[in-house]
Design a protein around this motif. Structure first.
Motif, PDB file in Angstrom:
ATOM      1  N   UNK A   1       0.839  -1.198   0.000  1.00 24.71           N
ATOM      2  CA  UNK A   1       0.000   0.000   0.000  1.00 24.71           C
ATOM      3  C   UNK A   1       0.874   1.248   0.000  1.00 24.71           C
ATOM      4  N   UNK A   2       0.496   2.216  -0.822  1.00 25.43           N
ATOM      5  CA  UNK A   2       1.293   3.435  -0.958  1.00 25.43           C
ATOM      6  C   UNK A   2       0.541   4.687  -0.551  1.00 25.43           C
ATOM      7  N   UNK A   3      -0.815   4.635  -0.563  1.00 24.43           N
ATOM      8  CA  UNK A   3      -1.577   5.839  -0.237  1.00 24.43           C
ATOM      9  C   UNK A   3      -2.988   5.468   0.200  1.00 24.43           C
ATOM     10  N   UNK A   4      -3.520   6.228   1.155  1.00 27.82           N
ATOM     11  CA  UNK A   4      -4.889   6.073   1.597  1.00 27.82           C
ATOM     12  C   UNK A   4      -5.587   7.417   1.447  1.00 27.82           C
TER      13      UNK A   4
ATOM     14  N   UNK B   1      -7.799   2.921  -1.254  1.00 30.22           N
ATOM     15  CA  UNK B   1      -6.455   2.434  -0.948  1.00 30.22           C
ATOM     16  C   UNK B   1      -5.717   2.240  -2.265  1.00 30.22           C
ATOM     17  N   UNK B   2      -4.532   2.820  -2.350  1.00 34.09           N
ATOM     18  CA  UNK B   2      -3.739   2.740  -3.569  1.00 34.09           C
ATOM     19  C   UNK B   2      -2.534   1.842  -3.317  1.00 34.09           C
ATOM     20  N   UNK B   3      -2.329   0.867  -4.193  1.00 36.94           N
ATOM     21  CA  UNK B   3      -1.151   0.000  -4.138  1.00 36.94           C
ATOM     22  C   UNK B   3      -0.288   0.287  -5.366  1.00 36.94           C
TER      23      UNK B   3
ATOM     24  N   UNK C   1       0.217   0.559   9.413  1.00 37.16           N
ATOM     25  CA  UNK C   1       0.352   1.620   8.409  1.00 37.16           C
ATOM     26  C   UNK C   1      -0.934   2.442   8.335  1.00 37.16           C
ATOM     27  N   UNK C   2      -2.072   1.759   8.405  1.00 41.36           N
ATOM     28  CA  UNK C   2      -3.353   2.467   8.324  1.00 41.36           C
ATOM     29  C   UNK C   2      -3.498   3.415   9.503  1.00 41.36           C
TER      30      UNK C   2
END
Length: 332
Positions: A70-73, A82-84, A103-104
């Motif tokens: 995961x790179x961005x929420x 959620x961006x991977x 991470x979240x």
């Protein structure tokens, strides 16, 4: 069981728990028969639980996206994204089950109350000369407890030894033979001779409790919300209780509602907080080496071992029961 994986799991159960401490040989023996239970717990490899759950999810045709970083929420209304590295996933509810270093949790800016025990847990497989008779054993030492948890083979147990980090590092450097000698000495030579059968795994021990259990549409569960000392083996249990509670509430409230988060927090926070405090209390209780404290502990353990109704209530609490009937009424 509700996921239909319980019968597929390789597990060993135990029906007795024996506890003693470093300064005397007073024992407390808990028994499943005292609380009308077939056993007091099960020893199951974490990997076995994980694999069985993933297999069941796949069997239910629920998409599984593994090996994704995961790179961005992005928080949104009504959905979060959620961006991977390879995809974007949108959902009304994001359940953070990503462990103590969540991470979240960091992405949504939730802080934690945290303290270190200055202990490291050494975990390994131990062979013993005498059978364990399906009894989990734990000895409390000033530096931390040692537990031997019975496996399916009567002569093998899983060892969890919590001790000061510096001492843990020293023991890790020993050969298996010399480590086994040290373990037998601290173990009062119960179960006969002991021998380490595996590599030692080390885990630094901390206590952690999130200040909040999420935000609207994001809920923390398990170690992402709380981490406790492993002395009573309750960490995984209270994580499962989080899951059960969230599952039930998700059928009563909209997934992205503040009501779901507030009700989940109300029902789980106090139980988790009490469990964490209880673990810290027992650690402090057995750490005190003052002669008067040692004497009172000896008398207390001797008295408790003869108080079957009280031992029954403690066993039921460890099994996860939280009855609504007041404690005094249940004891009478």
């Amino acid at each position: 069981k509700s996921l239909d994986i319980w019968d597929k799991l390789p597990k060993s159960d135990y029906d007795h728990v024996l506890i003693w401490e470093s300064f005397h040989r007073e024992d407390i023996l808990f028994s499943g028969s005292e609380c009308a239970e077939p056993n007091l717990g099960h020893i199951i490899a974490n990997k076995a639980i994980f694999n069985a759950m993933v297999d069941q999810v796949k069997a239910l045709k629920i998409p599984v996206f593994d090996k994704q970083e995961t790179t961005m929420l992005s928080m949104g209304d009504p959905c979060h994204e959620v961006v991977t590295q390879t995809m974007k996933i949108k959902a009304k509810l994001l359940v953070a089950a990503d462990g103590a270093n969540s991470w979240v949790r960091s992405q949504i800016g939730i802080d934690c109350k945290q303290h270190e025990y200055n202990q490291t847990a050494l975990v390994g497989l131990v062979k013993h000369q005498s059978p364990h008779f399906k009894t989990a054993r734990q000895r409390f030492l000033p530096g931390g407890p040692i537990a031997l948890l019975p496996l399916q083979d009567d002569f093998h147990s899983a060892m969890v030894w919590s001790l000061p980090t510096e001492q843990a590092h020293e023991l890790q450097e020993l050969s298996k033979q010399h480590f086994s000698t040290q373990l037998a000495k601290y173990w009062h030579h119960r179960l006969g001779s002991l021998s380490l059968q595996s590599k030692l795994n080390a885990q630094k021990l901390v206590a952690l409790h999130a200040n909040e259990y999420g935000q609207r549409g994001v809920i923390l569960i398990g170690d992402a919300a709380h981490v406790i000392h492993p002395l009573a083996g309750q960490g995984l249990n209270i994580g499962f209780k989080d899951i059960i509670q969230l599952s039930e509430l998700s059928e009563q409230y909209p997934l992205n509602s503040s009501s779901l988060l507030s009700e989940y927090t109300r029902r789980r926070r106090l139980d988790n907080e009490l469990t964490l405090k209880m673990m810290d209390f027992f650690l402090a209780l057995f750490k005190n080496e003052h002669p008067l404290s040692v004497k009172f502990r000896s008398l207390g353990m001797r008295a408790l071992d003869g108080m079957t109704p009280v031992k029954k209530e403690l066993s039921l609490l460890a099994l996860g029961y939280r009855p609504n009937i007041p404690l005094i009424d249940r004891l009478l």
